[in-house]
Enzyme design. Sequence first.
Site, PDB file in Angstrom:
ATOM      1  N   CYS A   1      46.854  46.600  43.772  1.00  0.00           N
ATOM      2  CA  CYS A   1      45.924  47.707  43.575  1.00  0.00           C
ATOM      3  C   CYS A   1      44.821  47.547  44.613  1.00  0.00           C
ATOM      4  O   CYS A   1      44.866  46.639  45.442  1.00  0.00           O
ATOM      5  CB  CYS A   1      45.368  47.707  42.159  1.00  0.00           C
ATOM      6  SG  CYS A   1      44.290  46.332  41.844  1.00  0.00           S
TER       7      CYS A   1
ATOM      8  N   LYS B   1      34.895  48.374  27.929  1.00  0.00           N
ATOM      9  CA  LYS B   1      36.238  48.828  28.323  1.00  0.00           C
ATOM     10  C   LYS B   1      37.253  47.694  28.191  1.00  0.00           C
ATOM     11  O   LYS B   1      38.321  47.868  27.606  1.00  0.00           O
ATOM     12  CB  LYS B   1      36.207  49.307  29.780  1.00  0.00           C
ATOM     13  CG  LYS B   1      37.584  49.448  30.406  1.00  0.00           C
ATOM     14  CD  LYS B   1      37.539  49.948  31.833  1.00  0.00           C
ATOM     15  CE  LYS B   1      37.306  48.893  32.900  1.00  0.00           C
ATOM     16  NZ  LYS B   1      38.497  48.143  33.317  1.00  0.00           N
ATOM     17  N   ASN B   2      36.898  46.530  28.745  1.00  0.00           N
ATOM     18  CA  ASN B   2      37.889  45.457  28.816  1.00  0.00           C
ATOM     19  C   ASN B   2      38.099  44.738  27.481  1.00  0.00           C
ATOM     20  O   ASN B   2      38.940  43.847  27.381  1.00  0.00           O
ATOM     21  CB  ASN B   2      37.522  44.465  29.925  1.00  0.00           C
ATOM     22  CG  ASN B   2      37.709  45.096  31.300  1.00  0.00           C
ATOM     23  OD1 ASN B   2      38.346  46.146  31.418  1.00  0.00           O
ATOM     24  ND2 ASN B   2      37.145  44.476  32.327  1.00  0.00           N
TER      25      ASN B   2
ATOM     26  N   ARG C   1      47.376  40.990  42.671  1.00  0.00           N
ATOM     27  CA  ARG C   1      47.367  40.910  41.220  1.00  0.00           C
ATOM     28  C   ARG C   1      48.741  40.790  40.554  1.00  0.00           C
ATOM     29  O   ARG C   1      49.172  41.677  39.817  1.00  0.00           O
ATOM     30  CB  ARG C   1      46.599  42.102  40.638  1.00  0.00           C
ATOM     31  CG  ARG C   1      45.183  42.167  41.141  1.00  0.00           C
ATOM     32  CD  ARG C   1      44.432  43.324  40.577  1.00  0.00           C
ATOM     33  NE  ARG C   1      43.941  43.085  39.238  1.00  0.00           N
ATOM     34  CZ  ARG C   1      43.256  43.978  38.540  1.00  0.00           C
ATOM     35  NH1 ARG C   1      43.007  45.159  39.043  1.00  0.00           N
ATOM     36  NH2 ARG C   1      42.830  43.687  37.333  1.00  0.00           N
TER      37      ARG C   1
ATOM     38  N   ASP D   1      33.283  41.510  38.361  1.00  0.00           N
ATOM     39  CA  ASP D   1      33.032  42.930  38.070  1.00  0.00           C
ATOM     40  C   ASP D   1      31.577  43.339  38.315  1.00  0.00           C
ATOM     41  O   ASP D   1      31.228  44.508  38.169  1.00  0.00           O
ATOM     42  CB  ASP D   1      33.438  43.261  36.620  1.00  0.00           C
ATOM     43  CG  ASP D   1      34.940  43.182  36.421  1.00  0.00           C
ATOM     44  OD1 ASP D   1      35.674  43.171  37.421  1.00  0.00           O
ATOM     45  OD2 ASP D   1      35.381  43.121  35.253  1.00  0.00           O
TER      46      ASP D   1
END
Length: 418
Positions: free
Chosen positions: A118, A23-24, A123, A306
């Site tokens: 978030c 994804k990243n 962030r 993560d």
Amino acid sequence: MPTRLVIEGGVPLRGAVAVSAAKNAALPALTAALLTVEPVALDNVPLLADVATIRSLLERLGARITDEPDGSTRVQVAVLGSPEAPYALVSTMRASVLVLGPLVARAGVARVALPGGCAIGVRPIDQHLKGLQKLGADITITNGYVEARASRLKGARITTDLVTVTGTENLMMAAALAEGTTVLENAAREPEVADLARLLVGMGARIEGAGTERIEIEGVSELGGTRHRVIPDRIEAGTLLAAGAITGGDVTVTGVRPRHLTATLAKLEECGASITVEGDHVRCQGPARPQPAHVITSPFPGFPTDMQAQIMALLGLADGLSTITETIFENRFMHVAELCRMGARIEADGSTAVVRGVPGYQGAQVMATDLRASASLVLAGLAARGTTEVARVYHLDRGYERLESKLQSLGALIRRVR
Ligand code: EPU
């Protein structure tokens, strides 16, 4: 009706499963297409909610995106529309900020909603903005939007105050079209940064050092189209291996780059799992009961934030006391309370969680709070006695492609219900 995942725990997972593309890495790769009028084809873009979000944003910006019969995703931005990333999209996905660098480099102007905080922390994007200013952009903030303007960006030496992944990516993309040489110091060394650099080089950029803390970019006046295969998802791979470990099973993930997983594999071994690496296969044989360990998250090649929630689910069952220190995000322990509802004994104080291992979890109704927290609850559910129901599955769908089918293929009793 909201969707839930229902898991009957206690089945040791066995078998082999292929990982999807990261994804990243896919998100910045898609936004890199903004840098050229020519088509960029990406071979293996994962089917994820976050990918759908960036696709809608790119389409708003003028991109034509097609899914080709050969499985690739083709993005072409022949003509840019209004260079604005609206709040509705940026607030659902912070990675939308990745259009900022490419837009200002190509169009000379970008308006991007400020992301705000978030679930995992405040962030800010101050480092992205400071870097763009160094490249000569005029930055103003009005009505919740950042506006960046520059006739042509100019190369500069930029040292970020902290290591930022998307910040490094934004600045690398902007610098690729700047006039002159840019040096990024204290750059993020994540494999996703290096993958983006490979894509940009394929488009004609001149970049050296990506994957190290010093990246040198010699700007070119234009970039062209290319075809690129996105790297495998090291976090998905780590999560599936942890599923093998936590159920005392025997799971092999295929199509991975083991050297992207060094810290995760070392920690799984410390927890008592037996790890075997062969080419692009990694096998994890789970221990009868995990051993305690101490984990501290840090930028690559350190232990990834993560994977923090997932390793916590595993250590919650260890025979002894573990500690987990989260150094990247200030609020990434939302899964602690949910794991405790399943019988875990974890206390979080500031950036450290003390985990007193318990012999087993009990199934419970739990709620996902963010992407990786959801994954940790699924892992706990796979190991628990009885039925676990994980609500708010949309968090999981942002970043895992068909996670429940992959787990089912390993024997897990997991189903999606509405
Ligand atoms: N930070 C600042 N100022 C900035 C940029 C970052 O203070 O200008 C701070 C952040 O608030 C955070 C730390 O620096 O405390 C590191 O943030 P970073 O910028 O590296 O995070 P990111 O680029 O927003 C990416 C991943 C995240 C992953 C982090 C850390 C993408 C799209 N997202 O976020 O992935 O956790 O790097 O590795 O690449 C996930 O996939 O679940 C996820 C959250």
